[in-house]
Design a protein around this motif. Structure first.
Motif, mmCIF file in Angstrom:
data_model
loop_
_atom_site.group_PDB
_atom_site.id
_atom_site.type_symbol
_atom_site.label_atom_id
_atom_site.label_comp_id
_atom_site.label_asym_id
_atom_site.label_seq_id
_atom_site.Cartn_x
_atom_site.Cartn_y
_atom_site.Cartn_z
ATOM 1 N N PRO A 63 0.842 -1.207 0.000
ATOM 2 C CA PRO A 63 0.000 0.000 0.000
ATOM 3 C C PRO A 63 0.874 1.252 0.000
ATOM 4 O O PRO A 63 2.004 1.241 0.494
ATOM 5 C CB PRO A 63 -0.775 -0.097 1.316
ATOM 6 C CG PRO A 63 -0.667 -1.519 1.743
ATOM 7 C CD PRO A 63 0.612 -2.050 1.171
ATOM 8 N N GLU A 107 -7.640 3.519 5.815
ATOM 9 C CA GLU A 107 -7.766 3.447 4.359
ATOM 10 C C GLU A 107 -7.215 2.127 3.833
ATOM 11 O O GLU A 107 -7.805 1.515 2.942
ATOM 12 C CB GLU A 107 -7.025 4.615 3.697
ATOM 13 C CG GLU A 107 -7.688 5.954 3.924
ATOM 14 C CD GLU A 107 -6.866 7.105 3.375
ATOM 15 O OE1 GLU A 107 -7.442 7.917 2.613
ATOM 16 O OE2 GLU A 107 -5.667 7.199 3.697
ATOM 17 N N HIS A 153 -11.596 -4.903 -1.591
ATOM 18 C CA HIS A 153 -11.023 -5.789 -2.610
ATOM 19 C C HIS A 153 -11.442 -7.239 -2.396
ATOM 20 O O HIS A 153 -11.806 -7.935 -3.348
ATOM 21 C CB HIS A 153 -9.496 -5.658 -2.655
ATOM 22 C CG HIS A 153 -9.040 -4.475 -3.413
ATOM 23 N ND1 HIS A 153 -8.767 -3.279 -2.813
ATOM 24 C CD2 HIS A 153 -8.825 -4.288 -4.735
ATOM 25 C CE1 HIS A 153 -8.402 -2.403 -3.736
ATOM 26 N NE2 HIS A 153 -8.426 -2.995 -4.916
ATOM 27 N N HIS A 206 -7.763 9.681 -3.644
ATOM 28 C CA HIS A 206 -6.307 9.668 -3.531
ATOM 29 C C HIS A 206 -5.669 10.567 -4.590
ATOM 30 O O HIS A 206 -4.697 11.262 -4.322
ATOM 31 C CB HIS A 206 -5.754 8.249 -3.637
ATOM 32 C CG HIS A 206 -6.224 7.368 -2.534
ATOM 33 N ND1 HIS A 206 -6.182 7.723 -1.209
ATOM 34 C CD2 HIS A 206 -6.775 6.128 -2.564
ATOM 35 C CE1 HIS A 206 -6.677 6.751 -0.467
ATOM 36 N NE2 HIS A 206 -7.048 5.780 -1.263
ATOM 37 N N GLY A 262 -12.539 5.983 -3.912
ATOM 38 C CA GLY A 262 -11.258 5.939 -3.210
ATOM 39 C C GLY A 262 -10.106 6.309 -4.121
ATOM 40 O O GLY A 262 -9.221 7.095 -3.742
ATOM 41 N N ALA A 263 -10.114 5.759 -5.336
ATOM 42 C CA ALA A 263 -9.038 6.075 -6.287
ATOM 43 C C ALA A 263 -9.049 7.566 -6.631
ATOM 44 O O ALA A 263 -7.989 8.204 -6.681
ATOM 45 C CB ALA A 263 -9.200 5.229 -7.547
ATOM 46 N N SER A 297 -9.582 -0.621 2.091
ATOM 47 C CA SER A 297 -9.208 -1.078 0.753
ATOM 48 C C SER A 297 -9.151 -2.605 0.695
ATOM 49 O O SER A 297 -9.651 -3.219 -0.252
ATOM 50 C CB SER A 297 -7.855 -0.481 0.369
ATOM 51 O OG SER A 297 -7.398 -1.032 -0.841
ATOM 52 N N LYS A 298 -8.542 -3.212 1.705
ATOM 53 C CA LYS A 298 -8.449 -4.674 1.728
ATOM 54 C C LYS A 298 -9.828 -5.320 1.796
ATOM 55 O O LYS A 298 -10.107 -6.286 1.081
ATOM 56 C CB LYS A 298 -7.581 -5.142 2.900
ATOM 57 C CG LYS A 298 -6.112 -4.877 2.684
ATOM 58 C CD LYS A 298 -5.271 -5.351 3.850
ATOM 59 C CE LYS A 298 -3.805 -5.015 3.584
ATOM 60 N NZ LYS A 298 -2.934 -5.453 4.661
ATOM 61 N N LEU A 337 -1.050 6.372 2.990
ATOM 62 C CA LEU A 337 -2.420 6.018 3.350
ATOM 63 C C LEU A 337 -2.557 5.840 4.858
ATOM 64 O O LEU A 337 -1.667 5.301 5.518
ATOM 65 C CB LEU A 337 -2.845 4.721 2.666
ATOM 66 C CG LEU A 337 -2.920 4.714 1.147
ATOM 67 C CD1 LEU A 337 -3.387 3.353 0.647
ATOM 68 C CD2 LEU A 337 -3.849 5.800 0.641
ATOM 69 N N HIS A 358 -14.844 1.881 -4.557
ATOM 70 C CA HIS A 358 -13.511 1.640 -5.118
ATOM 71 C C HIS A 358 -13.062 2.817 -5.990
ATOM 72 O O HIS A 358 -11.958 3.343 -5.841
ATOM 73 C CB HIS A 358 -13.569 0.338 -5.925
ATOM 74 C CG HIS A 358 -12.300 -0.079 -6.584
ATOM 75 N ND1 HIS A 358 -11.176 -0.454 -5.891
ATOM 76 C CD2 HIS A 358 -11.980 -0.198 -7.904
ATOM 77 C CE1 HIS A 358 -10.222 -0.788 -6.744
ATOM 78 N NE2 HIS A 358 -10.678 -0.636 -7.976
#
Length: 185
Positions: free
Chosen positions: A77, A85, A93, A168, A164-165, A89-90, A81, A161
């Motif tokens: 990661p 976060e 996913h 960032h 979040g992208a 994310s984990k 982060l 998802h």
């Protein structure tokens, strides 16, 4: 950041290719399902035939993606982060992988219940075997309902998802965030 570190911070080419092919196919399948809802019988059946075929392709590519991930270590990661976060994310996913398997499997089971185990045509090129089950409309409707519910859950996770992208990239101003899962150097 030197070249070695930048390369290590990126997903492998195979992971990137599988990610984007699966993403495009998922988007096409959502679009096909929504468009087919309001179509008359024959047109709806043709679109849903493509929807089923794409679903089987997604299933196969997802299995390939999981095999790839098990044999190719993903990058760590991003160090900027927050702990929450990374954890979120984990979780997202893992849930996406579960849904990328369970939604096509549920669609395949739905087809098999309605069709009595008859095969799914993959774009008229080859037949994918149906699951061995007797024709059962009630079971097909139940499986189809679960398939649809899981699809809505996936849509929510996909929105999270993508958000979040974008967070960032644009709020955190991390220019490497999107590059990690994109083509090129």
């Amino acid at each position: 950041m030197d070249t070695t570190t930048a390369t290590e911070a990126r997903y492998s080419r195979g992971a990137v290719i599988l990610h984007w092919i699966i993403a495009v196919l998922i988007a096409l399948n959502f679009a096909a399902a929504w468009v087919a809802e309001d179509m008359p019988g024959p047109q709806k059946m043709q679109i849903m035939g493509n929807h089923k075929a794409i679903g089987i392709v997604i299933l196969v590519l997802t299995v390939a993606r999981i095999a790839w991930r098990l044999t190719h270590r993903p990058p760590p990661p991003s160090p900027d982060l927050a702990t929450w976060e990374v954890a979120l994310s984990k979780v997202v996913h893992v849930l996406l992988y579960v849904l990328m398997l369970s939604i096509p499997l549920g669609g395949w089971a739905t087809h098999s219940a309605f069709a009595g185990g008859k095969p799914v045509s993959l774009f008229g090129i080859v037949n994918w075997p149906g699951l061995p089950m007797a024709q059962d409309k009630v079971l097909g409707e139940t499986l189809g309902g679960a398939h649809g519910t899981f699809a809505w859950v996936m849509l929510g996770l996909l929105a999270l998802h993508v958000a979040g992208a974008l967070k960032h990239r644009f709020l955190d101003r991390n220019s490497n965030a999107l590059k990690r899962m994109w083509f090129g150097g």
